[in-house]
Scaffold this active site. Structure first.
Site, PDB file in Angstrom:
ATOM      1  CE  LYS A 230      49.811  55.081  44.896  1.00  0.00           C
ATOM      2  NZ  LYS A 230      49.667  54.050  45.949  1.00  0.00           N
TER       3      LYS A 230
HETATM    4  N1  GLU Z   1      47.064  54.234  52.349  1.00  0.00           N
HETATM    5  C1  GLU Z   1      46.305  53.114  51.884  1.00  0.00           C
HETATM    6  C2  GLU Z   1      46.532  52.923  50.398  1.00  0.00           C
HETATM    7  O1  GLU Z   1      46.875  53.858  49.711  1.00  0.00           O
HETATM    8  C3  GLU Z   1      44.827  53.279  52.093  1.00  0.00           C
HETATM    9  C4  GLU Z   1      44.456  53.144  53.492  1.00  0.00           C
HETATM   10  C5  GLU Z   1      42.971  53.198  53.784  1.00  0.00           C
HETATM   11  O2  GLU Z   1      42.195  53.754  52.981  1.00  0.00           O
HETATM   12  O3  GLU Z   1      42.604  52.718  54.846  1.00  0.00           O
HETATM   13  O4  GLU Z   1      46.360  51.822  49.939  1.00  0.00           O
END
Ligand code: GLU
Length: 313
Positions: A251
């Site tokens: 990102k």
């Molecule tokens: N919030 C995590 C990310 O954006 C993903 C967590 C998950 O899917 O367990 O990498």
């Protein structure tokens, strides 16, 4: 039992093609079974995840046609859907683990952690050497005067494994491959591993679909499910999208971010190309998420990382 899938992005920037593929796979895998989709915003790191990024992400997902049944803007019985507003739940789970005598304070600095001769995991994380594991209460109290501690979970010398719905069997020895892991940072921020387990269980999630970079988090999460007396979901990990020269999308750089793409493409063009790369669109022709439902099948999705050819998007 109704299928409940979830998309759980961390809004630390504009979503990129890897996040969009994840959202698409979550959506297709759940919808194809007649299930529902939850959107949960993983903004524990509030400094890196300001609310406007989350709102932009929600807008991008709607524009892509990847809707959700519970989450921001929609509501639902298991809200709030921003992790930054759910700390009381994480605190309660932490307390349960503390009552089992499995949590200890860790005073190690980042520099100390990295200097330790402990082995490094493939993801560059250090397997915790256990420096603070056996501090006496007096030693811990003395150290706490100088520095607030992080909290770690004591893990056993045990193998925890599971069969991934896409990648097959995977296992780790918790003590050897992973080490005592963080539950809360020294600044009070709860760790991803704890929050994700508490939330997926509280939100009734039955299938977790996410990138293969999180495959090795799963044994830790299964251990937490067990300690907290919760039922784990089924897991599907999918291969990562890489740039044409083999780098990870991120990102923080402009790699395939949606900002530029959204100006020059339709949602169906983006989804059609992603589905083509992921094996369930016979060519790169534009297709809406709805239209992709008929052809989606986990068996068609590759298990190796996927390079995005130069100029495809
Ligand atoms: N919030 C995590 C990310 O954006 C993903 C967590 C998950 O899917 O367990 O990498």
């Amino acid at each position: 039992m109704e299928t409940v899938g979830r998309f759980a992005p961390s809004p630390s920037g504009r979503i990129h093609l890897g996040n969009i593929l994840c959202a698409l796979l979550v959506w297709l895998s759940a919808r194809q079974k007649g299930g529902k989709v939850v959107l949960r915003i993983e903004d524990l790191d509030t400094a890196r995840c300001p609310r406007r990024y989350a709102e932009q992400m929600e807008d991008d997902l709607r524009w892509l046609g990847l809707d959700w049944d519970e989450g921001p803007g929609v509501g639902g019985p298991d809200g709030p859907y921003y992790q930054s507003e759910r700390t009381a739940l994480y605190q309660a789970a932490l307390k349960k683990l503390e009552q089992k005598g499995l949590v200890y304070p860790c005073f190690c600095t980042r520099a100390e952690l990295h200097a330790a001769s402990a082995p490094h995991r493939e993801d560059g994380q250090v397997v915790y050497a256990g420096t603070c594991r056996n501090l006496t209460a007096e030693e811990a109290a003395e150290k706490a005067k100088k520095r607030p501690p992080a909290l770690r979970l004591r893990v056993p010398e045990e193998v925890w494994g599971f069969t991934d719905g896409h990648l097959g069997p995977y296992e780790e020895n918790l003590a050897r491959d992973c080490g005592d892991f963080l539950l809360r940072r020294s600044d009070g921020m709860f760790a991803y591993q704890l929050a994700v387990v508490v939330d997926d269980a509280a939100m009734g999630v039955t299938e977790v679909v996410r990138g293969a970079d999180l495959l090795d988090s799963t044994p830790r999460q299964l251990y937490l499910y067990d300690l907290l007396g919760l039922t784990p979901p089924k897991f599907y990990h999918f291969p990562l999208l890489l740039t044409a020269d083999g780098r990870r999308l991120s990102k923080r750089n402009a790699d395939a971010g949606l900002d530029a793409l959204r100006d020059r493409s339709t949602a169906a063009e983006i989804l059609g190309k992603l589905a083509y790369l992921a094996g369930f669109n016979p060519s790169a022709v534009p297709k809406t998420a709805e239209a992709l439902l008929a052809d989606f099948d986990w068996d068609k999705v590759p298990t190796e990382d996927i390079c995005i050819p130069e100029g495809l998007f």
